[in-house]
Design a protein around this motif. Structure first.
Motif, short mmCIF file in Angstrom:
data_model
loop_
_atom_site.label_atom_id
_atom_site.label_comp_id
_atom_site.label_asym_id
_atom_site.label_seq_id
_atom_site.Cartn_x
_atom_site.Cartn_y
_atom_site.Cartn_z
N THR A 136 0.84 -1.21 0.00
CA THR A 136 0.00 0.00 0.00
C THR A 136 0.86 1.25 0.00
N ALA A 137 1.99 1.20 -0.68
CA ALA A 137 2.95 2.30 -0.61
C ALA A 137 2.36 3.61 -1.12
N ALA A 138 1.68 3.59 -2.26
CA ALA A 138 1.13 4.83 -2.82
C ALA A 138 0.06 5.42 -1.91
N TYR A 139 -0.81 4.57 -1.37
CA TYR A 139 -1.85 5.04 -0.46
C TYR A 139 -1.23 5.63 0.80
N ASP A 140 -0.23 4.95 1.34
CA ASP A 140 0.43 5.47 2.55
C ASP A 140 1.09 6.82 2.28
N ARG A 141 1.70 6.95 1.10
CA ARG A 141 2.38 8.20 0.77
C ARG A 141 1.39 9.35 0.67
N ILE A 142 0.26 9.14 0.00
CA ILE A 142 -0.71 10.24 -0.15
C ILE A 142 -1.36 10.54 1.18
N MET A 143 -1.60 9.52 2.03
CA MET A 143 -2.15 9.77 3.36
C MET A 143 -1.20 10.62 4.18
N GLY A 166 2.57 6.10 10.54
CA GLY A 166 1.91 5.51 9.40
C GLY A 166 0.47 5.95 9.28
N PRO A 167 -0.24 5.43 8.28
CA PRO A 167 -1.62 5.87 8.02
C PRO A 167 -2.59 5.52 9.14
N ARG A 168 -2.34 4.45 9.88
CA ARG A 168 -3.27 4.09 10.95
C ARG A 168 -3.30 5.17 12.02
N ALA A 169 -2.14 5.63 12.44
CA ALA A 169 -2.08 6.70 13.44
C ALA A 169 -2.64 8.00 12.87
N THR A 170 -2.38 8.27 11.59
CA THR A 170 -2.91 9.48 10.96
C THR A 170 -4.44 9.45 10.95
N ARG A 171 -5.02 8.32 10.60
CA ARG A 171 -6.48 8.21 10.61
C ARG A 171 -7.05 8.44 12.00
N PHE A 172 -6.35 7.92 13.02
CA PHE A 172 -6.85 8.07 14.38
C PHE A 172 -6.89 9.53 14.82
N GLY A 228 -9.54 11.51 13.01
CA GLY A 228 -10.85 11.25 13.58
C GLY A 228 -11.06 12.01 14.88
N CYS A 229 -10.00 12.10 15.70
CA CYS A 229 -10.09 12.89 16.94
C CYS A 229 -10.36 14.35 16.63
N ALA A 230 -9.70 14.90 15.59
CA ALA A 230 -9.93 16.29 15.22
C ALA A 230 -11.37 16.52 14.77
N ALA A 231 -11.90 15.57 13.98
CA ALA A 231 -13.28 15.71 13.50
C ALA A 231 -14.26 15.64 14.66
N VAL A 232 -14.07 14.71 15.58
CA VAL A 232 -14.95 14.60 16.75
C VAL A 232 -14.79 15.82 17.66
N GLY A 233 -13.55 16.31 17.77
CA GLY A 233 -13.31 17.49 18.59
C GLY A 233 -14.09 18.71 18.11
N ALA A 251 -9.96 10.11 7.98
CA ALA A 251 -10.23 9.25 9.12
C ALA A 251 -11.19 8.11 8.80
N TRP A 252 -12.18 8.37 7.96
CA TRP A 252 -13.27 7.41 7.82
C TRP A 252 -13.58 7.12 6.36
N PRO A 253 -14.37 6.06 6.10
CA PRO A 253 -14.82 5.77 4.73
C PRO A 253 -15.70 6.89 4.19
N THR A 254 -15.90 6.88 2.88
CA THR A 254 -16.60 7.98 2.22
C THR A 254 -18.03 8.16 2.73
#
Length: 429
Positions: A38-45, A101-107, A110-115, A153-156
């Motif tokens: 998932t290199a390209a996805y990780d890079r864009i994330m 990585g992308p997992r921590a970025t998504r987390f 998501g915290c920013a959106a909920v905040g 953070a989340w699916p579309t």
């Protein structure tokens, strides 16, 4: 040069300052947990996360005058709480995206959106109804940034739901706080926020979707090349067996039928045929293992699929015929090699002259060494940013995760770049 000496990068011997060493170990440890497929996805994330984090910080500074102005109508504790909830996660997003990585970025996104939703929900506790003498409350303008964080953070589908909730809540907050809110004004505010947020959703979704498609196509191409190489290996084995049957077995039987009586020549021919059959039966050949020729053809095909003009040279050492490389290992090396080629095509161009690119495959007993070099612009290894996953993950990370694999990169500004990939079936370097 020995294999062990060749694999030691000059930069590895220089001591790093403690803070830099910690950051280096953190990036390396987190990168090892990512899936190289998932290199390209990780890079864009990572790049989107850094951009959103910086944008959120800048947006917070831009809103400071309005925050101070409308803070006169609310207690100080609420203003501080609302600012922390609305903007506090964005510097964290930028830092986490740069080193993780992308997992921590998504987390954290998501915290920013909920905040942001939490900041909107806190308005009744800090502001009285119809006390803000303005067209909108300042939190209203933060909605598009929060929606952009939700994209990562989340699916579309969940992001679109969040968009509607956030923009509706921001419009409702305007109705609650603004002194002279009219239905037309509220409707315009909602459409304005929702339209800008929808544009952010579309751009973010398009970028991450395109990166995911690149990863899928790359994986499909690697599997096809691996399957083709395995099929070629099986075809060669069938041809070898057919040749043995025709040249040895059938000719011996034909000679025996013609001779009618025993002869020394026929006896020696029959003994040699039986020996060849025993050798073939004793050969432990696996169609999923590539011999030296198949491995080289597989890697050459992967490179020429990217750019057919790249020169691919092969060198062999005694015993190279003993090489047996699993198709999975060949696919991993091909993926790292093609990423090095793509990086060179993207970044090594020099105005006014053609950049020469060469791949040299050196095959010995049980191991293979691939060196890709160009005489292009080069770069300073010490200045490579953390988001250059093309090097840290797609090349070095892939080879570190491969049993028996290793890699290193050498480059200097103006002197080109060399990427070396090494694989030894016994795990030695």
């Amino acid at each position: 040069m020995t294999a062990s000496g060749a694999l030691e990068s000059p930069a590895a011997s220089r001591p790093l300052p403690s803070a830099a060493a910690f950051a280096h170990r953190l990036r390396r440890g987190l990168a090892m947990k990512e899936d190289p497929s998932t290199a390209a996805y990780d890079r864009i994330m990572r790049r989107l996360g850094i951009s959103i984090g910086i944008a959120g910080v800048i947006f917070g500074f831009v809103e400071l005058p309005q925050i101070a102005e409308q803070g006169r109508y609310a207690p100080a504790w609420w203003t501080v709480l609302a600012v922390v909830l609305a903007f506090g996660w964005y510097p964290v997003i930028a830092v986490v995206s740069a080193v993780s990585g992308p997992r921590a970025t998504r987390f954290v996104c998501g915290c920013a959106a909920v905040g942001f939703l939490g900041a909107l929900a806190s308005i009744p506790f800090g502001l009285e109804m119809h006390t803000v003498d303005s067209t909108t409350v300042w939190l209203y303008r933060v909605a598009p940034v929060a929606v952009t964080a939700a994209v990562l953070a989340w699916p579309t589908r969940l992001t679109v739901t969040y968009l509607l909730v956030a923009c509706t809540s921001a419009a409702a907050a305007t109705v609650y706080t603004v002194t002279a809110a009219t239905p037309q004004n509220v409707g315009e505010n909602f459409l304005r926020a929702a339209g800008l947020a929808a544009l952010c959703v579309w751009c973010g979704t398009a970028a991450t979707g395109a990166a995911a498609r690149v990863d899928r196509e790359s994986a499909i191409a690697s599997r096809r090349a691996a399957a083709q190489a395995a099929a070629q290996a099986r075809d060669r084995e069938r041809a070898r067996f057919a040749a043995l049957i025709h040249d040895a077995v059938l000719s011996t039987l034909l000679e025996a039928s013609r001779a009618g009586t025993a002869s020394d020549v026929l006896q020696r021919q029959a003994e040699r045929t039986l020996e060849q059959l025993d050798e073939y039966r004793g050969d432990e050949r696996d169609p999923d293992l590539l011999d030296a020729r198949s491995a080289v053809l597989f890697l050459r095909a992967a490179v020429h699929e990217i750019n057919p003009s790249i020169r691919f040279a092969t060198r062999t050492w005694p015993g190279y015929d003993d090489l047996r490389m699993p198709v999975h290992s060949a696919s991993t090396i091909a993926a790292a090699l093609t990423e090095a080629v793509r990086n060179s095509l993207r970044h090594a161009a020099v105005p006014g002259r053609e950049v020469r690119r060469t791949v040299t495959a050196t095959v010995s007993a049980g191991s293979i060494r691939i060196a890709f070099s160009d005489d292009g612009a080069g770069f300073d290894l010490a200045a490579v940013s953390a988001d250059r996953l093309g090097i840290s993950m797609s090349i070095l990370g892939r080879m570190r995760q491969l049993a028996g694999g290793s890699a290193f990169v050498e480059s200097q500004l103006g002197e080109g770049t060399t990427v070396t990939l090494v694989w030894g079936g016994d795990g030695s370097r």
